[in-house]
Design a protein around this motif. Structure first.
Motif, PDB file in Angstrom:
ATOM      1  N   THR A 214      -2.951  -0.511  -6.446  1.00 14.85           N
ATOM      2  CA  THR A 214      -2.861  -1.023  -5.071  1.00 14.85           C
ATOM      3  C   THR A 214      -3.981  -2.016  -4.798  1.00 14.85           C
ATOM      4  OG1 THR A 214      -1.905   1.058  -4.301  1.00 14.85           O
ATOM      5  CG2 THR A 214      -2.830  -0.392  -2.622  1.00 14.85           C
TER       6      THR A 214
ATOM      7  N   SER B 286      -0.334   2.967  -5.533  1.00 13.55           N
ATOM      8  CA  SER B 286      -1.506   3.814  -5.301  1.00 13.55           C
ATOM      9  C   SER B 286      -2.671   3.403  -6.197  1.00 13.55           C
ATOM     10  CB  SER B 286      -1.152   5.289  -5.562  1.00 13.55           C
ATOM     11  OG  SER B 286      -0.736   5.468  -6.905  1.00 13.55           O
TER      12      SER B 286
ATOM     13  N   THR C 284       0.831  -1.204   0.000  1.00 15.50           N
ATOM     14  CA  THR C 284       0.000   0.000   0.000  1.00 15.50           C
ATOM     15  C   THR C 284       0.865   1.254   0.000  1.00 15.50           C
ATOM     16  OG1 THR C 284      -1.759  -1.163   1.197  1.00 15.50           O
ATOM     17  CG2 THR C 284      -1.814   1.236   1.239  1.00 15.50           C
TER      18      THR C 284
END
Length: 316
Positions: A158, A154, A150
């Motif tokens: 993610t 992004s 994480t």
């Protein structure tokens, strides 16, 4: 190459790996021979032994080496060797789960993130195996793998990585899944959510039928659809995932043709006892050249080349 290796083929019929259990194995004898080789900095002997043993056998050798010498084998290799050969033999010494955790850590450490290595591991490993790797990551690095992923990525990318890390096999309807994916492509901006949910939570047979059905409906290959409707990391992520669903060995073979030495080396080590024979076959079909020959045509030399050839094992 040690002639005893060829006798060991009888031990493991059915495996798709190239490195198989060494018959007439005695960890104490190997440890003593390695001790002498380290003293003489005899890289050839180190390569011959460590590439001709399975990882489980290497762990036994390391244990015997510690008992005999009161020294750590990895530390001995670091002292006696250097460069890419040192790196390769140290990687061969790592237990498989530790090695996969190490590869993930290396993909995220320092400046920049190696997104494709993250995808390679997460897309080609089962959900159960990934949970074991995640546990190993926590144990070794004292960090949560989900939080690390994480922090390094992004957005939808993610979400894809976390879904892959926690992948499962939920039963779904093929027609319903085709319709769900098709619907994401109708608006101005494609919605990655259903692609992530479906492609990470169905078995490969189901997903291949879904992807084939979607291709027939759209009149385009899935890669073309993804290239037109997505961009950036999420496009790359979905394309890699689709390739791995359709044929993980072809994806890995393609990766071997285009990547730098560390990544090629790590794929070979990682898959040497699992499915490197399949990857070799895919590489030959893809390039018209066997992996064994290709290694000799690249920049590899000396004992490092011999070690890679030993892992590859033979010409196709």
């Amino acid at each position: 190459m040690d002639p005893e290796y060829f006798k060991s083929h009888e031990m493991s019929w059915g495996t798709l790996g190239t490195v198989r259990p060494f018959s007439n194995f005695h960890s104490d004898l190997d440890a003593k021979e390695i001790q002498t080789a380290l003293d003489k900095k005899d890289a050839g002997t180190l390569v011959r032994i460590l590439t001709n043993r399975t990882n489980a056998q290497r762990q036994e050798i390391a244990k015997s080496f510690l008992e005999i010498t009161q020294k750590d084998l990895a530390a001995g290799l670091k002292k006696a060797l250097a460069g890419e050969l040192e790196t390769l033999l140290l990687e061969l010494l790592m237990p498989p789960l530790q090695y996969e955790a190490y590869r993930l850590q290396q993909a995220m450490v320092g400046l920049g993130t190696d997104e494709e290595t993250l995808l390679e591991i997460l897309c080609t490993r089962s959900g159960k195996k990934l949970q074991e790797i995640s546990d190993a990551y926590q144990q070794i690095y004292k960090k949560d793998l989900e939080k690390e992923l994480t922090g390094e990525t992004s957005g939808d990318f993610t979400k894809l990585l976390l879904a892959l890390l926690n992948k499962g096999e939920v039963v779904g309807g093929i027609r319903r899944d085709i319709e769900s994916l098709s619907a994401t492509l109708n608006g101005k901006k494609a919605d990655a959510g259903p692609w992530i949910d479906i492609l990470t939570f169905r078995d490969s047979d189901h997903l291949n039928k879904v992807l084939m059905g979607l291709e027939l409906e759209k009149g385009q290959m899935i890669n073309q659809v993804l290239e037109k409707r997505f961009s950036g990391d999420i496009q790359m992520g979905l394309k890699v995932l689709v390739q791995c669903i359709q044929s993980p060995e072809v994806y890995l073979a393609k990766r071997l043709t285009t990547t730098k030495t560390p990544i090629m080396q790590r794929i070979m080590v990682s898959h040497s006892e699992e499915d490197l024979l399949c990857i070799r076959a895919a590489y030959l079909k893809l390039t018209g050249t066997s992996l064994y020959t290709a290694l000799q045509q690249k920049q590899f030399k000396g004992d490092h080349l011999q070690a890679l050839l030993a892992i590859c094992r033979s010409e196709d």
